[in-house]
Write a protein that holds these residues in place. Structure first.
Motif, short mmCIF file in Angstrom:
data_model
loop_
_atom_site.label_atom_id
_atom_site.label_comp_id
_atom_site.label_asym_id
_atom_site.label_seq_id
_atom_site.Cartn_x
_atom_site.Cartn_y
_atom_site.Cartn_z
N VAL A 151 30.82 34.00 33.91
CA VAL A 151 31.80 35.06 33.67
C VAL A 151 31.35 36.35 34.36
O VAL A 151 32.16 37.04 34.99
CB VAL A 151 31.98 35.28 32.16
N GLN A 152 30.06 36.68 34.25
CA GLN A 152 29.55 37.86 34.94
C GLN A 152 29.76 37.77 36.44
O GLN A 152 30.20 38.73 37.08
CB GLN A 152 28.06 38.03 34.64
N ALA A 153 29.43 36.62 37.02
CA ALA A 153 29.57 36.45 38.46
C ALA A 153 31.03 36.56 38.88
O ALA A 153 31.34 37.11 39.95
CB ALA A 153 29.00 35.10 38.89
N ALA A 154 31.93 36.05 38.04
CA ALA A 154 33.35 36.14 38.37
C ALA A 154 33.82 37.58 38.40
O ALA A 154 34.61 37.98 39.27
CB ALA A 154 34.16 35.32 37.36
N ILE A 155 33.36 38.39 37.45
CA ILE A 155 33.73 39.80 37.43
C ILE A 155 33.17 40.52 38.65
O ILE A 155 33.86 41.31 39.30
CB ILE A 155 33.21 40.48 36.14
N SER A 156 31.94 40.21 38.98
CA SER A 156 31.29 40.87 40.11
C SER A 156 32.01 40.59 41.42
O SER A 156 32.05 41.44 42.31
CB SER A 156 29.83 40.40 40.19
N SER A 157 32.58 39.40 41.56
CA SER A 157 33.22 39.02 42.82
C SER A 157 34.74 39.17 42.79
O SER A 157 35.41 38.81 43.76
CB SER A 157 32.86 37.57 43.16
N SER A 158 35.29 39.69 41.71
CA SER A 158 36.75 39.84 41.60
C SER A 158 37.26 40.97 42.49
O SER A 158 36.56 41.97 42.72
CB SER A 158 37.15 40.12 40.15
N TRP A 159 38.49 40.81 42.93
CA TRP A 159 39.11 41.80 43.80
C TRP A 159 40.06 42.69 43.01
O TRP A 159 40.76 42.24 42.11
CB TRP A 159 39.88 41.12 44.94
N ILE A 160 40.06 43.95 43.39
CA ILE A 160 41.01 44.92 42.85
C ILE A 160 41.95 45.30 43.99
O ILE A 160 41.51 45.59 45.11
CB ILE A 160 40.28 46.16 42.31
N VAL A 161 43.23 45.28 43.69
CA VAL A 161 44.24 45.51 44.73
C VAL A 161 45.06 46.74 44.38
O VAL A 161 45.61 46.84 43.27
CB VAL A 161 45.17 44.29 44.89
N LEU A 162 45.10 47.69 45.32
CA LEU A 162 45.96 48.87 45.19
C LEU A 162 47.13 48.73 46.15
O LEU A 162 46.97 48.26 47.28
CB LEU A 162 45.19 50.15 45.51
N GLN A 163 48.28 49.17 45.70
CA GLN A 163 49.49 49.08 46.53
C GLN A 163 50.06 50.47 46.76
O GLN A 163 50.11 51.30 45.84
CB GLN A 163 50.53 48.20 45.84
N LYS A 164 50.50 50.68 48.00
CA LYS A 164 51.10 51.97 48.32
C LYS A 164 52.44 52.09 47.59
O LYS A 164 53.23 51.15 47.58
CB LYS A 164 51.30 52.10 49.82
N GLU A 165 52.67 53.23 46.96
CA GLU A 165 53.90 53.44 46.18
C GLU A 165 55.10 53.68 47.11
O GLU A 165 54.94 54.18 48.22
CB GLU A 165 53.72 54.63 45.24
#
Length: 696
Positions: free
Chosen positions: A682-696
């Motif tokens: 679970v820790q490794a999954a969080i560490s490698s997860s992507w966060i995506v921002l979208q232009k409004e």
């Protein structure tokens, strides 16, 4: 001159008896710089006759600079396996296993035996013989290189024999030039006692066999000159035969315990042999220990026989407390120091902390533990005069000053994770770490003084939760040192950052350190600014490989009563992946992985030296015109003694992440391995997860 002549004649008699077998022990040096190995046969006023393996050489006395006489050992005349007349060795090499049965092993131990003789007078004789076969290049060092540690004032060592048998049948003997003796603490003359004997067998080949035999003889054993041995029966290599024989003379104080002993293994046999009682343990075909990630110390799981020679713990306590009184020669300066240190301090806890801080800051630590020097403290006046001390003497100094300040304290010796401690085998060699137990009205505080980076009350990781013996009024009480809560061994990190529309990241890391984790930062008080800068650049690269350090600051690293912290300002160009409408990135500063959980099951426990808690908070200000399109889900894994939680929030233009990892126990037995795996995944999954921002 007469003495020299007698020695020369004795050498002629000794070596001429060797007959046709050339031992290759002597070395003859000529004026031309040449050296010849063989045996001195004859020396006269005019000539020297010297035998080598190939021929007999004649030198004039003027041509020879010197001759070094080597030590004769049993079997030195063997040249091939046909010469061997040792029945045990012939039996072992006559029934060697097929290497195909041990594919993948570096070497195997064909025969291993320890023989201990315990005398009523306190003497101890220990003979060890090991016969091994090398299978790979990686196994050569293990069977060719050997070390013996001893105290030369009460022990002597001897290499009975050391040889190798090559695959083509040649027998090669230990060269005396490959033997080295020397002190291990020569750089600390006041604590220079323990000595090492090292030797190396030459020409050890794959497929070859080595045969070594060593002897250590101890002249006395006393409560403060203790003796204890721990004989491990499983090894990193297969063992075909391993035995331990202990001969105890009637009336000698001998103690033993079978530790981690499998139920299906043979128990000891006992017999009488004249005035001796003989204990024998013999085990055949012992499988190797297959190493796993995060292995426990082998004392925690390996079958072994623990033995000690000496009195019970109460007698040891009596002797040690007498030594404390003898070492306190009541120097007037000690009273002056105490008055100055505790001035203005009212409570015993405040006085104890002030004395502790003074000792670890003013008295330089000498890294020679009591087990390598002596369990008798040095004179208090000498410690104060020299301003340096090892673990025992530093602890004794604190103890003596604390008593002068009216603080109720007891001397303690604690075992550590690498040692085996048992009431049935009393010996200070099974509890080698000096500690002070401070008895306050409502609390107990433990002081361990081997480091200047730990505050009072913080125990080293290696002794946490281990058993200890408390000396009090000539009595010994067995107790267990506390295991701290995870938040007492914590690293707390906060990152405040902002990311712009180009994907560049700029931020600040603030880290606080608790318990033993403080050593990671307090050590910087002794290094230069340049070294600190380089270390902080490396720390910034742990946030991201391309991070550039802007500024750094270390706070509270001098005062032990304050929590030390680290502040780093950094920037990372192109931190996020960018498209026309998206910014994609991972959380900075998280470096979790699945290392150590690759196997589906384990034979041994997962082991850590201490509890731990790691807390992160990451706040990232988002660029104008962007909103959060995707973040990972919150998660929680909680089981017996281990938990991990991670939470994501979005407040206006700020992403807030927090997580908390807590591990209470030192050991996770094999049946708990799946729980540990889940937490790591679970820790490794969080560490490698992507966060995506979208232009409004």
């Amino acid at each position: 001159m007469k003495r020299t002549a007698v020695l020369i004649i004795a050498a002629i008699v000794c070596y001429s008896g060797a007959g046709e077998h050339i031992s290759n022990r002597d070395v003859l040096y000529t004026k031309d710089g040449e050296e010849f190995r063989g045996e001195l046969k004859e020396i006269t006023a005019e000539i020297i006759e010297f035998l080598t393996a190939d021929s007999s050489l004649i030198f004039t006395r003027e041509d020879v600079v010197s001759i070094e006489f080597g030590k004769q050992r049993p079997g030195d005349w063997w040249r091939t396996v046909d010469d061997i007349d040792d029945e045990l060795l012939l039996k072992v090499i006559g029934y060697m296993p097929d290497p195909e049965d041990y594919a993948g092993e570096n070497y195997i131990i064909l025969f291993d035996a320890h023989e201990i003789t315990v005398g009523l007078d306190g003497s101890i004789k220990h003979i060890h013989r090991e016969i091994s076969q090398v299978y790979t290049e990686g196994g050569k060092d293990r069977v060719a290189l050997h070390e013996l540690y001893y105290f030369p004032d009460i022990e002597r060592t001897e290499i009975i024999h050391a040889r190798s048998i090559s695959p083509d049948g040649r027998v090669l003997h230990l060269d005396d030039t490959a033997i080295e003796r020397g002190p291990i603490n020569a750089y600390n003359p006041d604590y220079d006692r323990r000595t090492i004997l090292k030797y190396a067998l030459g020409e050890v080949a794959t497929g070859g066999v080595t045969d070594i035999a060593e002897r250590i003889v101890r002249t006395k054993t006393e409560p403060l000159e203790p003796y204890a041995e721990f004989f491990y029966f499983r090894d990193e290599a297969p063992v075909l035969h391993r035995e331990l024989i202990v001969r105890v003379e009637a009336g000698a104080p001998f103690n033993f315990e079978e530790v981690n002993w499998p139920a299906n293994w043979p128990r000891f046999k006992i017999r009488d042999e004249g005035p001796f009682t003989v204990f024998t343990w013999t085990v055949e075909d012992i499988p190797p220990i297959i190493s796993e990630a995060l292995m426990p110390p082998r004392a925690k799981f390996t079958p072994m026989i623990a033995i000690s020679v000496g009195p019970d713990w109460d007698s040891i306590a009596t002797e040690f407390l007498v030594s404390l009184k003898e070492a306190d020669d009541y120097p007037a300066i000690a009273d002056e120091i105490v008055k100055r240190i505790i001035k203005g301090k009212k409570k015993p806890a405040e006085k104890a902390a002030a004395i502790y801080n003074w000792v670890v800051e003013k008295i330089r630590y000498v890294d020679v533990p009591a087990s390598e020097y002596s369990f008798k403290p040095r004179k208090l006046s000498a410690i104060l005069k020299n301003q340096y001390a090892n673990d025992l003497d530093r602890t004794f100094l604190f103890y003596a000053l604390a008593h002068r300040a009216g603080i109720d304290a007891n001397f303690v010796f604690a075992s550590d994770h690498r040692e085996y401690f048992d009431r049935k085998t009393p010996s200070l060699f099974s509890a080698t770490n000096p500690v002070i137990k401070i008895n306050l009205d409502t609390d107990t505080v433990w002081a361990e003084l081997s480091s200047e980076y730990r505050p009072l009350g913080v125990l080293p990781e290696m002794i946490m939760g281990e058993e200890a013996v408390v000396f009090s009024e000539s009595k010994a009480n067995i107790t267990r040192l506390p295991l701290p809560a995870p938040d007492r061994e914590q690293i707390e990190e906060t990152i405040s950052a902002e990311i712009d529309k180009n994907g560049d990241l700029k931020g600040t890391l603030r880290a606080r350190y608790f318990g033993n984790r403080q050593r990671e930062i307090r050590g910087f008080k002794q290094v230069s600014d340049e070294e600190i800068r380089r270390a902080m650049e490396e720390r910034a690269s742990e946030i991201h490989p391309n991070a550039v350090l802007e500024e750094c600051e270390l706070n509270n690293i001098e005062k032990l009563e304050k929590i030390p912290e680290l502040n780093i300002e950094f920037r990372v160009k192109n931190y996020a992946l960018t498209t026309d409408k998206l910014l994609v990135f991972q959380l900075p500063g998280l470096d979790y992985s699945t290392w150590g959980i690759g196997k589906s099951s384990r034979e041994w426990p997962v082991w850590f030296d201490s509890p731990f808690r790691g807390v992160h908070k990451i706040e990232i200000e988002l660029p104008k015109g962007y909103r959060v399109y995707h973040i990972p889900n919150d998660t929680l894994v909680s089981a017996d003694s281990v938990s991990y939680s991670a939470n994501f929030e979005v407040e206006k233009r700020e992403l807030i992440f927090s997580d908390d990892y807590s591990r209470e126990r030192l050991s996770f037995p094999p049946e708990m391995y799946p729980v540990f795996q889940d937490s790591r995944r679970v820790q490794a999954a969080i560490s490698s997860s992507w966060i995506v921002l979208q232009k409004e």
